[in-house]
Write a protein that holds these residues in place. Structure first.
Motif, PDB file in Angstrom:
ATOM      1  N   TYR A  38       0.846  -1.198   0.000  1.00 40.77           N
ATOM      2  CA  TYR A  38       0.000   0.000   0.000  1.00 40.77           C
ATOM      3  C   TYR A  38       0.876   1.241   0.000  1.00 40.77           C
ATOM      4  O   TYR A  38       1.981   1.228   0.539  1.00 40.77           O
ATOM      5  N   GLN A  39       0.347   2.323  -0.552  1.00 40.98           N
ATOM      6  CA  GLN A  39       1.006   3.615  -0.446  1.00 40.98           C
ATOM      7  C   GLN A  39       0.534   4.261   0.857  1.00 40.98           C
ATOM      8  O   GLN A  39      -0.661   4.453   1.057  1.00 40.98           O
ATOM      9  N   ASP A  40       1.511   4.588   1.715  1.00 36.44           N
ATOM     10  CA  ASP A  40       1.228   5.130   3.031  1.00 36.44           C
ATOM     11  C   ASP A  40       0.321   6.357   2.949  1.00 36.44           C
ATOM     12  O   ASP A  40       0.569   7.272   2.184  1.00 36.44           O
ATOM     13  N   THR A  41      -0.691   6.355   3.734  1.00 35.46           N
ATOM     14  CA  THR A  41      -1.738   7.382   3.897  1.00 35.46           C
ATOM     15  C   THR A  41      -2.650   7.552   2.685  1.00 35.46           C
ATOM     16  O   THR A  41      -3.720   8.102   2.828  1.00 35.46           O
ATOM     17  N   LEU A  42      -2.242   7.072   1.534  1.00 36.52           N
ATOM     18  CA  LEU A  42      -3.115   7.148   0.360  1.00 36.52           C
ATOM     19  C   LEU A  42      -4.008   5.917   0.269  1.00 36.52           C
ATOM     20  O   LEU A  42      -5.175   6.016  -0.096  1.00 36.52           O
ATOM     21  N   GLU A  43      -3.439   4.760   0.581  1.00 33.88           N
ATOM     22  CA  GLU A  43      -4.176   3.503   0.452  1.00 33.88           C
ATOM     23  C   GLU A  43      -4.350   2.767   1.784  1.00 33.88           C
ATOM     24  O   GLU A  43      -5.088   1.797   1.846  1.00 33.88           O
ATOM     25  N   ILE A  44      -3.657   3.242   2.812  1.00 36.50           N
ATOM     26  CA  ILE A  44      -3.772   2.636   4.136  1.00 36.50           C
ATOM     27  C   ILE A  44      -3.530   3.728   5.183  1.00 36.50           C
ATOM     28  O   ILE A  44      -2.651   4.570   5.012  1.00 36.50           O
ATOM     29  N   SER A  45      -4.349   3.722   6.219  1.00 40.73           N
ATOM     30  CA  SER A  45      -4.219   4.745   7.269  1.00 40.73           C
ATOM     31  C   SER A  45      -3.364   4.220   8.419  1.00 40.73           C
ATOM     32  O   SER A  45      -3.137   3.011   8.552  1.00 40.73           O
ATOM     33  N   THR A  46      -2.945   5.118   9.259  1.00 42.78           N
ATOM     34  CA  THR A  46      -2.202   4.738  10.459  1.00 42.78           C
ATOM     35  C   THR A  46      -3.059   3.823  11.324  1.00 42.78           C
ATOM     36  O   THR A  46      -2.556   2.831  11.864  1.00 42.78           O
ATOM     37  N   GLN A  47      -4.335   4.124  11.441  1.00 41.80           N
ATOM     38  CA  GLN A  47      -5.222   3.273  12.242  1.00 41.80           C
ATOM     39  C   GLN A  47      -5.323   1.869  11.657  1.00 41.80           C
ATOM     40  O   GLN A  47      -5.333   0.883  12.394  1.00 41.80           O
ATOM     41  N   ASP A  48      -5.350   1.762  10.330  1.00 43.85           N
ATOM     42  CA  ASP A  48      -5.360   0.443   9.682  1.00 43.85           C
ATOM     43  C   ASP A  48      -4.110  -0.348  10.067  1.00 43.85           C
ATOM     44  O   ASP A  48      -4.180  -1.553  10.328  1.00 43.85           O
ATOM     45  N   ILE A  49      -2.989   0.329  10.098  1.00 40.20           N
ATOM     46  CA  ILE A  49      -1.723  -0.331  10.447  1.00 40.20           C
ATOM     47  C   ILE A  49      -1.765  -0.799  11.897  1.00 40.20           C
ATOM     48  O   ILE A  49      -1.384  -1.933  12.207  1.00 40.20           O
ATOM     49  N   TYR A  50      -2.249   0.062  12.798  1.00 38.39           N
ATOM     50  CA  TYR A  50      -2.381  -0.332  14.208  1.00 38.39           C
ATOM     51  C   TYR A  50      -3.306  -1.548  14.349  1.00 38.39           C
ATOM     52  O   TYR A  50      -3.024  -2.455  15.134  1.00 38.39           O
ATOM     53  N   ASN A  51      -4.391  -1.562  13.590  1.00 40.15           N
ATOM     54  CA  ASN A  51      -5.314  -2.704  13.632  1.00 40.15           C
ATOM     55  C   ASN A  51      -4.628  -3.988  13.171  1.00 40.15           C
ATOM     56  O   ASN A  51      -4.824  -5.051  13.763  1.00 40.15           O
ATOM     57  N   GLU A  52      -3.837  -3.886  12.129  1.00 41.27           N
ATOM     58  CA  GLU A  52      -3.112  -5.061  11.629  1.00 41.27           C
ATOM     59  C   GLU A  52      -2.108  -5.555  12.672  1.00 41.27           C
ATOM     60  O   GLU A  52      -1.961  -6.758  12.886  1.00 41.27           O
ATOM     61  N   LEU A  53      -1.409  -4.622  13.332  1.00 38.90           N
ATOM     62  CA  LEU A  53      -0.478  -5.008  14.401  1.00 38.90           C
ATOM     63  C   LEU A  53      -1.212  -5.718  15.530  1.00 38.90           C
ATOM     64  O   LEU A  53      -0.743  -6.740  16.041  1.00 38.90           O
ATOM     65  N   ALA A  54      -2.357  -5.181  15.914  1.00 37.00           N
ATOM     66  CA  ALA A  54      -3.150  -5.783  16.989  1.00 37.00           C
ATOM     67  C   ALA A  54      -3.620  -7.183  16.612  1.00 37.00           C
ATOM     68  O   ALA A  54      -3.803  -8.032  17.486  1.00 37.00           O
ATOM     69  N   ASN A  55      -3.780  -7.434  15.319  1.00 36.98           N
ATOM     70  CA  ASN A  55      -4.199  -8.750  14.837  1.00 36.98           C
ATOM     71  C   ASN A  55      -3.017  -9.680  14.565  1.00 36.98           C
ATOM     72  O   ASN A  55      -3.178 -10.721  13.932  1.00 36.98           O
ATOM     73  N   GLY A  56      -1.825  -9.274  15.021  1.00 39.33           N
ATOM     74  CA  GLY A  56      -0.656 -10.130  14.891  1.00 39.33           C
ATOM     75  C   GLY A  56       0.089 -10.022  13.577  1.00 39.33           C
ATOM     76  O   GLY A  56       1.042 -10.760  13.343  1.00 39.33           O
TER      77      GLY A  56
END
Length: 181
Positions: A38-56
């Motif tokens: 993904y292109q950072d902030t264009l195709e994925i948000s910081t919150q999306d990244i945090y959610n992915e981290l929380a999901n392992g």
């Protein structure tokens, strides 16, 4: 009068809206999760990244896409004599060396400023350089003004959880076992 453009990447924590308002050109870093990039902030948000981290998941970051850097520099060459680039530090990304390589290929005058840091310092310096450009300082004057501050700057990164650094390979095996109090 020298025409100077200022370029940074999303490692600076600038949004595209902020960058546009400030007159700074912004390149998106790339974030890869599983097999999707993904292109950072264009195709994925910081919150999306945090959610992915929380999901392992273990997102990986990489430099802005080569072609995006090339296309931006090629476009800037039409209207600017000089570019000040403030990318994510060379210690974390190849953005700086890629920008230098593209500048040589396009025969452009580009000053790549390595902050040896990311986020706040990268953002602060990009904005500072843009203000100096707006004050009609030459590239030589800008370098003389900012270099002492860069040489003296430091950054401290505080993490809530060492597990992400461990999984991402950012910690040595010995450091993985240290306890933080």
């Amino acid at each position: 009068m020298e025409k100077i453009a200022v370029v940074t990447d999303t490692g600076s924590n600038l949004s595209f809206a902020q960058a546009k308002e400030l007159g700074i050109y912004l390149l998106p870093l790339q974030i890869t999760i599983d097999e999707t990039t993904y292109q950072d902030t264009l195709e994925i948000s910081t919150q999306d990244i945090y959610n992915e981290l929380a999901n392992g998941k273990m997102p990986k970051t990489s430099m802005a896409a080569y072609q995006k850097i090339y296309d931006l520099f090629e476009e800037l060459k039409k209207d600017y004599d000089t570019i000040f680039a403030v990318p994510l530090t060379n210690g974390l990304s190849t953005n700086a060396s890629t920008m230098q390589s593209i500048a040589r290929e396009l025969e452009m005058n580009v000053h790549v400023i390595d902050m040896y840091a990311t986020c706040a310092l990268e953002k602060h310096v990009a904005i500072w350089i843009k203000k100096l450009v707006d004050e009609h300082k030459s590239s030589e004057e800008i370098l003389k003004i900012i270099q002492p501050a860069i040489d003296e700057s430091n950054s401290l990164i505080l993490v809530k959880n060492l597990q992400h650094l461990k999984r991402g390979g950012r910690l040595t095996p010995m450091a993985q076992h240290l306890r933080v109090y």
